[in-house]
Design a protein around this motif. Structure first.
Motif, short mmCIF file in Angstrom:
data_model
loop_
_atom_site.label_atom_id
_atom_site.label_comp_id
_atom_site.label_asym_id
_atom_site.label_seq_id
_atom_site.Cartn_x
_atom_site.Cartn_y
_atom_site.Cartn_z
N GLY A 75 0.97 -0.93 -0.10
CA GLY A 75 -0.04 0.09 0.39
C GLY A 75 1.24 1.46 -0.13
O GLY A 75 1.73 1.24 0.03
N THR A 76 -0.21 2.70 0.49
CA THR A 76 1.12 3.63 0.30
C THR A 76 1.64 3.92 1.38
O THR A 76 1.33 3.39 2.26
CB THR A 76 -0.76 4.60 0.53
N ASP A 85 -2.11 8.36 -5.66
CA ASP A 85 -3.72 7.88 -4.72
C ASP A 85 -4.64 9.14 -6.54
O ASP A 85 -5.61 8.59 -6.29
CB ASP A 85 -4.14 7.85 -3.51
N HIS A 157 -3.10 -3.54 0.74
CA HIS A 157 -3.84 -2.45 1.46
C HIS A 157 -3.77 -1.64 1.72
O HIS A 157 -2.86 -0.92 0.45
CB HIS A 157 -3.14 -2.92 3.11
N SER A 158 -4.43 -0.90 1.49
CA SER A 158 -4.55 0.77 1.48
C SER A 158 -4.72 0.92 -0.58
O SER A 158 -5.56 0.40 -1.10
CB SER A 158 -4.07 1.46 1.97
N SER A 179 -8.93 -1.84 3.51
CA SER A 179 -9.21 -0.38 3.80
C SER A 179 -8.49 0.33 2.41
O SER A 179 -7.34 1.19 1.88
CB SER A 179 -8.51 -0.10 4.78
N ASP A 211 -12.47 4.21 9.18
CA ASP A 211 -11.51 4.51 7.65
C ASP A 211 -12.18 5.51 6.95
O ASP A 211 -12.42 4.94 6.09
CB ASP A 211 -10.82 2.94 7.13
N VAL A 213 -10.36 6.14 3.98
CA VAL A 213 -9.81 5.53 2.43
C VAL A 213 -10.88 4.63 2.26
O VAL A 213 -11.15 5.28 0.71
CB VAL A 213 -8.42 4.94 3.01
N HIS A 239 -7.43 3.51 9.64
CA HIS A 239 -6.32 2.66 8.50
C HIS A 239 -5.18 1.68 8.40
O HIS A 239 -5.02 2.00 8.18
CB HIS A 239 -5.96 3.85 7.57
#
Length: 295
Positions: A75-76, A85, A157-158, A179, A211, A213, A239
């Motif tokens: 993820g990020t 994103d 994730h994310s 998420s 969350d 996101v 998150h």
């Protein structure tokens, strides 16, 4: 693998490869129950021209389950990921805000995905060529062409979860996000575009309450809300992938049909979950004295 396994694999995707393998061994309780196949990833990147890519993803194989593998997308983690994103989901997020502010804004929902698509036509080709989901989508196609795996899943994730759902929908591959930003409004902006049926059939998003996101874009029909014990004044606490792992363990238990999963010490120490009930002679303090089980 069960739901919590996808969440944990998404968490260790943020770690270095050596650390991640050690943590998978600890998680499954058996050395090399799940192993990273970095050769497959590197070979794909060389053959398909993705050597300069900044996207981080790994292929996890399960020797006890021949023909099954999971692609895990990180993820990020840095500024480049954050800009990615915005690039992918900015138009959808903006229109969600407009819909919220307009009287009877929900009446516009049936056409919003086309408005998002029109807004993204203005995106220049150089940005389109670096969209990270192109790489994971090509990787899934590459693996399927080889015929080595009878079943592939993709998770993350994310941003990693968002990319997993895009590539999963594009290739009709089961995608499990933790998420992750959603994709119903953005689905026509991707190349190739994604149908609503594919979103609803191949993507699953685990969404912690509060969350921010997973509030981006509209959800598909397959999602699971989970609780979040972060303080109300903690804007990003829900998150945390570590907190989500702990919440899933707390809500679903650590003993499953596929075996027992360890309770990370940070669930109690950092996130305030109750101390786990001992099943043997070791106390919680004894078990958590070693740094290896803290992260």
């Amino acid at each position: 693998p069960i739901a919590i396994d996808y969440a944990y694999a998404s968490q260790v995707a943020y770690k270095s490869l050596d650390t991640a393998q050690d943590q998978l061994d600890l998680w499954f309780g058996v050395k090399n129950a799940a192993v990273y196949n970095e050769t497959a990833v590197e070979t794909f990147k060389k053959e398909r021209g993705f050597l300069g890519s900044r996207l981080v993803y790994r292929l996890v194989e399960f020797p006890s389950v021949p023909g099954f593998a999971v692609i895990v997308v990180r993820g990020t983690k840095n500024a480049f990921d954050f800009l990615t994103d915005i690039q992918i989901y900015g138009a959808a997020a903006l229109l969600q805000l407009v819909r919220f502010l307009l009287p009877a804004g929900d009446a516009w929902t049936p056409i919003l995905h086309r408005v998002v698509s029109f807004m993204n036509i203005l995106e220049n080709s150089s940005l389109t060529n670096v969209t990270p989901y192109r790489e994971t989508t090509e990787f899934i196609k590459y693996l399927k062409e080889q015929g080595r795996y009878k079943q592939l899943h993709i998770t993350g994730h994310s941003l990693g979860g968002g990319i997993a759902m895009i590539s999963g929908a594009q290739t009709e591959t089961p995608a499990i996000a933790i998420s992750g930003p959603n994709l119903r409004l953005s689905r026509l902006t991707f190349q190739p575009p994604v149908s609503e049926e594919a979103v609803n059939s191949f993507t699953l998003n685990y969404i912690p309450r509060r969350d921010i996101v997973p509030m981006i874009d509209d959800r598909g029909i397959l999602f699971q809300e989970i609780e979040c014990n972060a303080p109300l004044n903690d804007a990003i606490g829900c998150h945390s992938i570590g907190r989500s792992v702990c919440q899933l363990l707390f809500a679903c238990g650590s003993t499953a049909l596929t075996g027992t999963r360890p309770i990370p010490c940070y669930c109690h120490d950092d996130f305030g979950f109750p101390k786990p009930i001992a099943t043997g002679n070791r106390t919680y303090e004894d078990a958590c004295s070693a740094d290896a089980n803290r992260r």
